[in-house]
Design an enzyme around this catalytic site. Structure first.
Site, PDB file in Angstrom:
ATOM      1  N   ARG A   1      39.997  41.071  27.009  1.00  0.00           N
ATOM      2  CA  ARG A   1      39.702  40.811  28.415  1.00  0.00           C
ATOM      3  C   ARG A   1      38.751  41.879  28.931  1.00  0.00           C
ATOM      4  O   ARG A   1      38.919  43.060  28.667  1.00  0.00           O
ATOM      5  CB  ARG A   1      40.979  40.817  29.259  1.00  0.00           C
ATOM      6  CG  ARG A   1      41.869  39.598  29.082  1.00  0.00           C
ATOM      7  CD  ARG A   1      41.223  38.346  29.681  1.00  0.00           C
ATOM      8  NE  ARG A   1      42.039  37.157  29.484  1.00  0.00           N
ATOM      9  CZ  ARG A   1      41.934  36.326  28.457  1.00  0.00           C
ATOM     10  NH1 ARG A   1      41.039  36.572  27.506  1.00  0.00           N
ATOM     11  NH2 ARG A   1      42.694  35.255  28.365  1.00  0.00           N
TER      12      ARG A   1
ATOM     13  N   GLU B   1      27.173  42.756  34.909  1.00  0.00           N
ATOM     14  CA  GLU B   1      25.924  43.418  35.275  1.00  0.00           C
ATOM     15  C   GLU B   1      25.839  44.853  34.765  1.00  0.00           C
ATOM     16  O   GLU B   1      24.818  45.268  34.203  1.00  0.00           O
ATOM     17  CB  GLU B   1      25.783  43.403  36.803  1.00  0.00           C
ATOM     18  CG  GLU B   1      24.487  44.026  37.321  1.00  0.00           C
ATOM     19  CD  GLU B   1      23.260  43.189  37.002  1.00  0.00           C
ATOM     20  OE1 GLU B   1      22.170  43.772  36.861  1.00  0.00           O
ATOM     21  OE2 GLU B   1      23.404  41.951  36.903  1.00  0.00           O
TER      22      GLU B   1
ATOM     23  N   HIS C   1      31.113  35.542  25.466  1.00  0.00           N
ATOM     24  CA  HIS C   1      32.460  34.980  25.325  1.00  0.00           C
ATOM     25  C   HIS C   1      32.516  33.978  24.163  1.00  0.00           C
ATOM     26  O   HIS C   1      32.938  32.834  24.308  1.00  0.00           O
ATOM     27  CB  HIS C   1      32.917  34.314  26.623  1.00  0.00           C
ATOM     28  CG  HIS C   1      34.422  34.269  26.754  1.00  0.00           C
ATOM     29  ND1 HIS C   1      35.048  33.603  27.779  1.00  0.00           N
ATOM     30  CD2 HIS C   1      35.410  34.798  25.991  1.00  0.00           C
ATOM     31  CE1 HIS C   1      36.361  33.720  27.644  1.00  0.00           C
ATOM     32  NE2 HIS C   1      36.602  34.452  26.566  1.00  0.00           N
TER      33      HIS C   1
ATOM     34  N   GLY D   1      34.317  34.447  21.362  1.00  0.00           N
ATOM     35  CA  GLY D   1      35.492  34.674  20.527  1.00  0.00           C
ATOM     36  C   GLY D   1      36.081  33.451  19.864  1.00  0.00           C
ATOM     37  O   GLY D   1      36.286  33.412  18.653  1.00  0.00           O
TER      38      GLY D   1
END
Length: 388
Positions: free
Chosen positions: A231, A259, A272, A274
């Site tokens: 996360r 950013e 992202h 994964g």
């Protein structure tokens, strides 16, 4: 017929597990009994009273209002472990990316285009800028030994790494899977002080948010390389950047774009990726569908994030599923209602999970509408559902 709403493109392999004689699956259903979702944000959605469950094809449920769902009697499922191999493979890739400056090297090599016969000589001359250490012999700290963490830890051993693992909530199932060669760290400080590489595999909670910060970085080894595919909130981006600029950190590889991390030397950010494999999507969808069917058809709960597991098989004609607050006297009220209706309880199963509980009552006599209404009168009861 159960109405199922899909909020994302759910794998056809998974949807094939919903027989058409029992389920109507659509992305435009207005009164669903169940919702299948991946990443769509449901936090601001209003749910119809008929909705009984939401199955997330993935592990994280931050896109679902879990507590509100519990109060509305909606069971929320996730699919732990279904995407573990996909994430494990990318974490291993990230370890290499953190060491060898591979992404920068590829980008630089592409810039040589147009130099013709001079390219090989230029490449040889420039390669020293992208040198980095080998993983073999280095210490790797794995924080969180769930489905993904244990696979990463075990595989890292085969790469020749000296692996330390930390997880205060280690499950029995995982304990059987983890290699005896992995050092059991008693606390996070051991991981932070001892390890050259650290990879985190824990959910974002009040306890874990910002666990990679100025304070914890200060006790880590100089040049530590950190991988975060769990996360984004686990790391304080500004502190990571400062540590890279000072040389305290050697590299940071994560799967969460923001950013503050973009364009920073030493940071490799992926979009992202994964669990983004067709195999993972199929596995997650199949598990989510199975969980949904088990609840709707059999009154079985497995892998719920807001209610306890109830896996006792249904052996009677009817199962009355009562979802309620975990407070005193609710169970006696339920059993008393059956006694007043002169219905013998063949089996009663009560389980709790934090503030919520399930009481599942198996009977051979069809419960009347009056009986069910009496149970619903209890202010602590969220929902009453009868499985035939």
């Amino acid at each position: 017929m159960f109405e199922i709403l899909t909020k994302n493109n759910i794998s056809k392999v998974g949807l094939a597990g919903l027989p058409t004689d029992k389920y109507n699956v659509s992305d435009s259903c207005t009164v669903p009994h169940g919702i299948l979702v991946r990443s769509a944000n449901l936090n601001d959605d209003t749910f119809n009273p008929e909705l009984m469950c939401i199955a997330r094809a993935g592990a994280g449920v931050n896109n679902i209002p879990v507590d509100r769902c519990a109060e509305e009697g909606i069971v929320v499922f996730n699919t732990p472990g279904a995407n573990a191999n996909a994430v494990k493979e990318l974490v291993l890739c990230a370890l290499f990316l953190s060491s060898r400056k591979i992404a920068k090297a590829i980008e630089w090599t592409q810039s040589l285009k147009g130099n013709g016969a001079d390219i090989p000589k230029m490449a040889e001359k420039g390669k020293s800028s992208f040198a980095g250490p080998e993983l073999k012999g280095k210490k790797l700290g794995v924080v969180g030994l769930g489905a993904i963490g244990v696979m990463v830890a075990n595989t890292a051993l085969h790469l020749g790494m000296d692996v330390y693992g930390y997880d205060p909530y280690l499950s029995v199932d995982v304990a059987w899977k983890i290699s005896r060669k992995i050092h059991h760290a008693q606390d996070l400080e051991t991981i932070f002080k001892e390890c050259d590489y650290i990879t985190v595999h824990v959910p974002a909670t009040d306890e874990t948010r910002g666990m990679i910060c100025e304070k914890t970085l200060s006790i880590m080894k100089d040049g530590v390389r950190i991988v975060n595919f769990a996360r984004g909130e686990l790391a304080v981006a500004e502190d990571v950047v400062a540590a890279l600029e000072s040389g305290k950190m050697g590299a940071y590889v994560c799967d969460f774009a923001e950013e503050a991390l973009l364009g920073v030397d030493g940071v490799t950010v992926l979009p992202h990726l994964g669990a983004s494999t067709p195999e993972s999507e199929d596995n997650c969808a199949k598990m989510a569908v199975e969980e949904m069917r088990n609840y709707l058809e059999k009154g079985i709960i497995k892998n719920s994030v807001n209610f306890p597991n109830v896996t006792q098989p249904k052996t009677t004609a009817y199962r009355v599923c009562v979802l309620h607050r975990n407070v005193p006297k609710v169970v006696s009220t339920i059993s008393g209602a059956f006694a007043e209706a002169d219905i013998n309880i063949e089996q009663l199963n009560n389980c709790s999970k934090k503030n919520n509980a399930c009481t599942f009552v198996d009977v051979d006599v069809q419960p009347s509408a009056d009986l069910l209404a009496k149970i619903r009168e209890n202010a602590d009861v969220y929902r009453v559902y009868v499985v035939k």
